[in-house]
Write a protein that holds these residues in place. Structure first.
Motif, mmCIF file in Angstrom:
data_model
loop_
_atom_site.group_PDB
_atom_site.id
_atom_site.type_symbol
_atom_site.label_atom_id
_atom_site.label_comp_id
_atom_site.label_asym_id
_atom_site.label_seq_id
_atom_site.Cartn_x
_atom_site.Cartn_y
_atom_site.Cartn_z
ATOM 1 N N LEU A 400 1.092 -0.952 0.269
ATOM 2 C CA LEU A 400 0.221 0.094 -0.305
ATOM 3 C C LEU A 400 0.711 1.395 -0.057
ATOM 4 O O LEU A 400 -0.049 2.376 -0.372
ATOM 5 C CB LEU A 400 -0.692 -0.164 1.111
ATOM 6 N N ILE A 401 1.891 1.074 0.624
ATOM 7 C CA ILE A 401 2.571 2.183 0.293
ATOM 8 C C ILE A 401 3.470 2.344 -0.689
ATOM 9 O O ILE A 401 5.193 3.118 -0.922
ATOM 10 C CB ILE A 401 3.137 2.397 2.024
ATOM 11 N N SER A 402 3.855 1.533 -1.844
ATOM 12 C CA SER A 402 3.984 1.671 -3.182
ATOM 13 C C SER A 402 4.293 3.100 -3.372
ATOM 14 O O SER A 402 3.332 3.392 -3.752
ATOM 15 C CB SER A 402 4.230 0.659 -3.645
ATOM 16 N N LYS A 403 5.412 3.377 -4.622
ATOM 17 C CA LYS A 403 5.394 4.684 -5.344
ATOM 18 C C LYS A 403 4.285 4.420 -6.187
ATOM 19 O O LYS A 403 3.467 5.319 -6.625
ATOM 20 C CB LYS A 403 6.611 4.540 -5.544
ATOM 21 N N ASP A 404 3.486 3.677 -6.943
ATOM 22 C CA ASP A 404 3.272 3.092 -7.820
ATOM 23 C C ASP A 404 1.284 3.694 -7.461
ATOM 24 O O ASP A 404 0.104 3.568 -8.132
ATOM 25 C CB ASP A 404 2.833 2.196 -8.856
ATOM 26 N N ILE A 405 0.933 3.783 -5.897
ATOM 27 C CA ILE A 405 -0.978 4.198 -5.478
ATOM 28 C C ILE A 405 -1.038 4.982 -5.341
ATOM 29 O O ILE A 405 0.085 5.442 -4.323
ATOM 30 C CB ILE A 405 -0.333 2.927 -3.605
ATOM 31 N N GLN A 406 -1.983 5.098 -5.448
ATOM 32 C CA GLN A 406 -2.450 6.334 -5.359
ATOM 33 C C GLN A 406 -3.921 6.330 -5.346
ATOM 34 O O GLN A 406 -4.095 5.634 -6.149
ATOM 35 C CB GLN A 406 -1.806 7.537 -6.744
#
Length: 827
Positions: A400-406
């Motif tokens: 959930l705290i990966s860069k691609d998650i917006q």
């Protein structure tokens, strides 16, 4: 010569050893030790288990007896209370197909392999597996009245009641010493109790038990660091306090900046509850506890504020934190915002996801999961849905705290099992979403989080009330004995339950499962660990939930959140290698139904445990009651050290004065920094009367319990409080002796006297002296007419006081009570 035969004050060491040898000494220890002060001829190891009292339900008793008497040589004894109750129980057991004998008095020998019912009772039952001998005992659980006063998060940790002789304590005026028990000292023919504290150079301080509030347990350095004792009467302690006070002023400024910064951030102000929210909450299948309802109100109130929430929800395992969090999630989604639930493991993500699907069924809400259990196609779809706003709720791991998650409009983040995440991960989350409400869930807060909650940096809601029909887990700490463990597993399977066998070595876990299968050939044994792929692991959990697996041999993968209500026996190998909070967390995986659950913490036979490991195991066995997560967290703080709150520079300051004192000084500094008027210290009155006022050891044998009751008595403020304490004492320990009743009366007098600005009451000859800083003449005029010729007022030597002469027939306490009634205008 002092006395014939006593020419010296002490024995030489070799003489002491000779006495040990000649007299014969037995060392008794709950956990085995590797060394002794003297030579030991023989070591005898045997397993003994303490059993909680039988609550009167016949089904529970028959389950327990049948589980043991599957082995024909097992002897069971039931102590049923009264003779009539024992006769009735014997008849009922025979009717249930359990052959048993009734004995009105104890026989010389109990029949082997049969149940015997006798009158009488013990505080706890017992079992000796090696001897195939079990005693069940009945004890009424209805006698103890619930306390009317509730603990709050502010005073949830009363460390003094867990104090044992030899532990470090802090006296607010004299500093760090060693607690040496309670001593009864006789003066003027009366006995009073004092807390005995040893200081540096062998100095002794006796503190009246009425001044318990000045003493707290020392928590700070951690078990592996030495603690420096203060000198009694020296200036060191005052210098240390002043130094720490100056240091916490800087800390207070940082805290106020944190507060201000948080209040300036513009967050989403959620709308009040709508009808759909009430509909969702009414569908909860269980009755909420009062604590759950209070915590829900606190969280909703925070969500409706215009700045971001940062609240810690702290409650023991199985106390309903998930349901509280889901109501916050629904409130968020009902207001058109998205909610994210961050969990530490894929198993917990799956379990939460399934709970959400079930709980939110019938509502127009889209929920998704992000973990390694998901296919790439599902992950891509979820990521797109979060960005566009079509996904309302997402449950996930660190993904959930990966860069691609917006997110389109994220409104709430739930962090579950907070203690499993690193500081860096939690800080990253806050930096990514600074204006989003955050709710953190934990059963055993880590020291840093606990510090922040206790000092008010973070808001905290506390769940202290267990759901109905739950029982504390019976906890045993034993040497590893496969025969005893096999018997425990067989007992669980006979009553239709399931077992977790925690074996934390993936390389040999299959071999351990085969060993268990060999011992219990009729059981279905399966394996579960973190290296299995998602399909294999999902299938294991499905089978476990469906009851197709009897015994799951697993690693610590079960630690976080796995909820299988039918698993009611837990066995852990090499429990001494695990942390205290981790052991408590894993124990919470059983006991999640109305059935009584058992947990066995084992260590290698003959192994010499380290002091820290031994203390961990003793703590996990000691703290079995509901709400123990707080005590576990505080004991963890004690074993590991308090650590720092905002910076390393504070670490040494906390160690030098202890956790409790540090928190007090910090709270004072924060209040001053806010410009708040310092709170007035609570008024107190010292009473020095020749009256027996103590708790005899024969009335309350346990030292921690005596300290707890002294604290309860010291907290008495009104007549109603005194009646409550007296009722509690009668319920728990029987009719109080005169010395205890005297103590209660004196506590009530102290409160009344303090309210009348009287700071000391003493006796000199035949006169009772009342010392006061303020000679209120109106008060004097109210008292004087009732004691004509025996009442005197004086302000000599700058020490104002008034006194009353004691007449021949006067009862001193009654006379004081009457004077105070007139003083308060109630006479």
């Amino acid at each position: 010569m002092l006395c014939r035969g006593l020419e010296r004050y002490g024995l030489e060491q070799f003489e002491l050893y000779k006495n040990y040898t000649d007299m014969g000494v037995v060392y008794l220890d709950s956990l085995p030790r590797g060394s002794f002060d003297t030579g030991v001829k023989e070591l005898i190891s045997f397993s003994a288990k303490q059993l909680v009292p039988w609550n009167g339900l016949l089904t529970a008793l028959t389950e327990d007896i049948n589980g043991r008497q599957a082995h024909k040589e097992h002897t069971c004894i039931v102590m049923a209370g009264t003779e009539k109750a024992a006769q009735t129980l014997a008849s009922d057991l025979n009717a249930e197909g359990i052959p048993c004998n009734f004995y009105p008095s104890l026989p010389e020998k109990f029949p082997v392999g049969k149940t015997s019912v006798v009158p009488g009772g013990l505080s706890y039952g017992m079992e000796y597996p090696g001897a195939a001998f079990t005693v069940f005992t009945y004890r009424s659980q209805t006698a103890v009245k619930p306390k009317k006063t509730r603990r709050t998060s502010k005073n949830a940790f009363n460390s003094l009641t867990e104090l044992h002789r030899g532990e470090y304590v802090v006296h607010s005026a004299h500093g760090i010493g060693i607690f040496d028990g309670i001593s009864g000292l006789e003066t003027q023919g009366t006995i009073k109790d004092y807390i005995k504290i040893r200081y540096d150079k062998g100095d002794i301080l006796y503190v009246p038990v009425t001044q318990l509030d000045q003493v707290s347990k020392y928590i700070g350095a951690g078990e592996d660091r030495p603690v420096k004792l203060n000198k009694l009467g020296g200036a060191d302690w005052q210098k240390t306090r002043s130094k720490v006070k100056a240091s916490v002023k800087n800390m207070a400024k940082e805290l106020i900046e944190l507060y201000s910064k948080r209040l300036k951030v513009q967050g989403h102000s959620f709308s009040p509850d709508i009808d759909m929210q009430n509909d969702f909450e009414s569908r909860f299948e269980y009755a909420e506890t009062d604590d759950q309802l209070r915590c829900i109100r606190e969280i909703k109130r925070d969500m409706e504020k215009p700045y971001p929430m940062d609240r810690l929800l702290c409650g023991d395992v199985g106390f309903g934190k998930t349901e509280v969090a889901l109501r916050a999630v629904f409130k968020c989604v009902a207001d058109g915002m998205q909610a994210a639930i961050l969990v530490p493991t894929t198993i917990l993500a799956l379990q939460h996801y399934q709970t959400i699907l079930k709980r939110f069924d019938g509502f127009p809400i889209e929920a998704r999961m992000l973990s390694r259990f998901c296919s790439k196609k599902d992950i891509d779809s979820t990521v797109l849905g979060l960005r566009r706003g079509s996904v309302d709720i997402v449950v996930g791991t660190h993904r959930l705290i990966s860069k691609d998650i917006q997110f389109s409009k994220l409104g709430l983040i739930i962090v579950d099992e907070e203690q499993r995440f690193g500081v860096a991960q939690k800080e990253k989350l806050k930096s990514l979403y600074p204006s989003v409400d955050v709710l953190t869930l934990t059963a055993t807060p880590i020291p840093r989080t606990l510090n922040m909650a206790m000092t008010g940096i973070r808001d905290m809601s506390v769940l202290e009330e267990a759901p109905q029909d739950r029982h504390p887990v019976q906890t045993y700490v034993i040497e590893h004995d496969m025969d005893v463990l096999a018997q425990a597993m067989e007992q669980e399977l006979r009553r239709g339950g399931q077992v977790y066998y925690l074996y934390n070595k993936i390389e040999t876990v299959e071999r351990k499962a085969a060993e268990i299968k060999e011992l219990l050939p009729d059981a279905t044994v399966a394996v579960g660990h973190g290296r299995m792929n998602e399909d294999e692991l999902s299938e294991v959990w499905r089978k476990l939930l469906d009851g197709e697996i009897d015994i799951l041999v697993c690693t610590t993968i079960i630690e976080t959140g796995v909820d299988v209500p039918n698993v009611n026996t837990l066995i852990i190998e090499n429990a001494d290698r695990m942390g205290l909070a981790q052991l408590h967390q894993i124990r919470g995986r059983v006991g999640r139904s109305s059935r009584r659950a058992s947990a066995y913490f084992t260590f290698t036979r003959g192994k010499q445990l380290s002091e820290i490991a031994e203390k961990r195991l003793e703590a996990i066995r000691e703290f079995t009651e509901f709400g123990s997560g707080f005590h576990i967290a505080m004991r963890d703080l004690e074993l590991r050290g308090a650590g720092n709150i905002l910076g390393a520079n504070q670490h040494g300051q906390m160690e030098s004065v202890g956790y409790d004192m540090y928190i007090k000084l910090l709270e004072q500094a924060v209040s001053e920094e806010k410009g708040e008027k310092p709170s007035e210290p609570e008024k107190d009155c010292l009473i020095d009367l020749p009256i027996d006022a103590h708790i005899p050891e024969k009335y309350i044998g346990s030292l921690p319990q005596r300290l707890q009751i002294y604290r309860r008595i010291a907290d008495i403020r009104t007549k109603e409080d005194a009646l409550d304490v007296t009722d509690e004492l009668i319920d728990r320990f029987g009719e109080p002796p005169e010395s205890v009743l005297g103590l209660i009366r004196i506590s009530t007098i102290r409160s009344k006297a303090a309210n009348a600005d009287i700071y000391e009451i003493s006796i000199e000859g035949d006169r009772i002296i009342f010392k006061t800083d303020n000679l209120d003449m109106d008060m004097m005029y109210r008292i004087a007419p009732h004691y004509s010729g025996r009442f005197k007022v004086s302000s000599g030597n700058g020490k104002p006081h008034f006194d009353v002469t004691v007449m021949k027939d006067d009862n001193k306490l009654s006379l004081i009570e009457k004077v105070l009634e007139y003083a308060s205008n109630n006479g």
